[in-house]
Design an enzyme around this catalytic site. Structure first.
Site, PDB file in Angstrom:
ATOM      1  N   SER A 191       0.848  -1.185   0.000  1.00  0.00           N
ATOM      2  CA  SER A 191       0.000   0.000   0.000  1.00  0.00           C
ATOM      3  C   SER A 191       0.888   1.240   0.000  1.00  0.00           C
ATOM      4  CB  SER A 191      -0.938  -0.028   1.207  1.00  0.00           C
ATOM      5  OG  SER A 191      -1.819   1.072   1.182  1.00  0.00           O
ATOM      6  N   THR A 192       0.888   2.006   1.081  1.00  0.00           N
ATOM      7  CA  THR A 192       1.668   3.243   1.146  1.00  0.00           C
ATOM      8  C   THR A 192       3.149   2.988   0.886  1.00  0.00           C
ATOM      9  OG1 THR A 192       0.134   3.937   2.868  1.00  0.00           O
ATOM     10  CG2 THR A 192       2.113   5.275   2.552  1.00  0.00           C
ATOM     11  N   HIS A 218      -2.636  -1.134  -3.369  1.00  0.00           N
ATOM     12  CA  HIS A 218      -3.807  -0.303  -3.131  1.00  0.00           C
ATOM     13  C   HIS A 218      -3.715   0.964  -3.975  1.00  0.00           C
ATOM     14  CE1 HIS A 218      -4.184  -2.216   1.134  1.00  0.00           C
ATOM     15  NE2 HIS A 218      -4.652  -3.000   0.193  1.00  0.00           N
ATOM     16  N   MET A 323       0.156   0.989   5.104  1.00  0.00           N
ATOM     17  CA  MET A 323      -0.553   1.213   6.356  1.00  0.00           C
ATOM     18  C   MET A 323      -1.724   0.251   6.468  1.00  0.00           C
ATOM     19  SD  MET A 323      -2.389   4.867   5.479  1.00  0.00           S
ATOM     20  CE  MET A 323      -3.422   4.889   6.942  1.00  0.00           C
ATOM     21  N   ASP A 326      -4.274  -5.023   5.991  1.00  0.00           N
ATOM     22  CA  ASP A 326      -4.678  -5.859   4.857  1.00  0.00           C
ATOM     23  C   ASP A 326      -3.541  -6.818   4.505  1.00  0.00           C
ATOM     24  OD1 ASP A 326      -6.200  -6.843   2.765  1.00  0.00           O
ATOM     25  OD2 ASP A 326      -5.499  -5.331   1.347  1.00  0.00           O
TER      26      ASP A 326
END
Length: 410
Positions: A191-192, A218, A323, A326
């Site tokens: 993600s991030t 993401h 973050m 998930d």
């Protein structure tokens, strides 16, 4: 200035739109009045109208996080980023991007230039309430995570210097019970900080990497397609945005499209032999648009659960920077199926949420710096394949009838 724990986070916003500057001001005022919010305190310490003002404000106001527009007069967002990498490389920067194809490509360039993350601008800035809701859901949690991550990295740097540099991250727990099962698929969740991490990891995989790779990053629509194109240009392997029923086989990396969950489904039997006599299994991409899982679509857990279901001990799940949590439940499913779970370490992660949860749960067989992950993947896959070929050789030898000599006769 007081330590971070004793004061509000200081946020600087740079945007040439008066509407967006107004939205930002109201957003942080509302956050300050929301006493039930579990996020840390934040204040908008300043706003800048263009890139030149932004650089001056960074020096003057010493913000903890910068929210930066891409399109600005005098100096645009990319030019500001390049300057900050020299003048203030430790400042976390969140890009504010238009949800357009051009915005997506510019955002990916910004992430490659050092931006930590991005948010998409509300489609209709004139709808003040919608703009506020969109930004509060996207922006505030990212600010909190990036500020916390920057603080922890600063503390770790102090710890390393105080110990004479003798600081080493934990390498994780002991390998899973099926440590040397042959790996047939690699699934990755991020993600991030993910796009930048992928730009460092994937080009290190050789053209003859012997198993397929599937990735959930993401990202919204438009962004995943642009990311796949960008990665494809720098990788020996083909990188494509996934589509329904695509054949999963070595040589291609499949990236989940924005706003669709990606799973591994059955194909039509064994694939052609393509790996020196070790037959792979047939599988295909399955896409669906069920409700978001872990507030995400695509969700890493869907991919990981399907890998555990389809491949069992032959799946390798890699959880990288991001973050939230998930991927934790899916990684646990891979681990319980006898597969291998790896995680990125804290020092090389933009945010150590997703990989941190997996490491803390004790299901990662190794927690590795980003620069070591490609080598670890190749080593683990090659070892499993050698073990399988060796086992097959011994099994074949055992089936050959043994001839014993009796009185000089066979």
């Amino acid at each position: 200035m007081k330590p971070l724990d004793e004061r509000p986070l200081r946020i600087l916003a740079a945007d040439d739109s008066a509407v967006m500057r107004g939205v930002m001001g109201q957003l942080f005022r509302m956050h300050a009045e929301d006493r039930l919010n579990d996020l840390p305190r934040m204040e908008l310490c300043g706003v800048a109208r263009d890139g030149v003002d932004c650089l001056e404000a960074v020096k003057r106001l010493l913000p903890d996080v910068l929210v930066l527009d891409l399109e600005m007069p005098r100096l645009n967002g990319l030019e500001v980023l390049r300057r900050l990498q020299v003048e203030n490389p430790g400042l976390p920067v969140i890009m504010c991007s238009a949800h357009t194809e051009r915005g997506a490509r510019s955002t990916l360039e910004a992430l490659a230039c050092g931006a930590a993350d991005y948010v998409t601008k509300p489609a209709e800035q004139r709808d003040f309430a919608s703009a506020m809701l969109s930004l509060s859901q996207q922006l505030l949690p990212r600010i909190a995570e990036l500020a916390k991550g920057a603080k922890r990295k600063e503390e770790n740097a102090v710890a390393r210097s105080g110990s004479g540099g003798a600081f080493k991250a934990s390498s994780g727990v002991a390998p899973a019970r099926a440590a040397y099962s042959p790996i047939e698929v690699v699934v990755i969740g991020l993600s991030t900080g993910g796009p930048s991490a992928l730009e460092q990891l994937l080009p290190r995989l050789p053209a003859d990497f012997p198993v397929p790779v599937l990735i959930v990053q993401h990202m919204p629509k438009l962004f995943t397609g642009a990311l796949a194109e960008r990665l494809d240009k720098s990788c020996s392997l083909r990188v494509k945005e996934a589509y329904e029923n695509a054949m999963i086989r070595p040589g291609t990396i499949w990236l989940a499209p924005g706003d669709a969950h990606m799973e591994i489904g059955p194909g039509n039997g064994l694939t052609d032999r393509h790996d020196g006599g070790l037959a792979g299994r047939s599988s295909r991409v399955r896409l669906h648009q069920r409700e978001p899982l872990n507030h995400c679509r695509p969700a890493v857990d869907y991919l990981f659960f399907s890998a555990a279901r389809m491949y069992g001990a032959s799946a390798l799940a890699l959880v990288m920077t991001g973050m939230g949590a998930d991927g934790l439940d899916g990684a646990r499913a891979v681990h319980e199926s006898g597969g291998v779970v790896l995680a990125q370490d804290e020092a090389s992660s933009a945010v150590w949420g997703m990989p941190g949860k997996v490491t803390e749960a004790g299901i990662a067989s190794a927690t590795l710096p980003l620069v070591e992950i490609a080598s670890a993947l190749k080593e683990r896959i090659n070892l499993g394949r050698l073990m399988k070929m060796d086992t097959a050789h011994h099994a074949a030898s055992a089936m050959v009838p043994r001839r014993e000599m009796t009185d000089g006769l066979f």
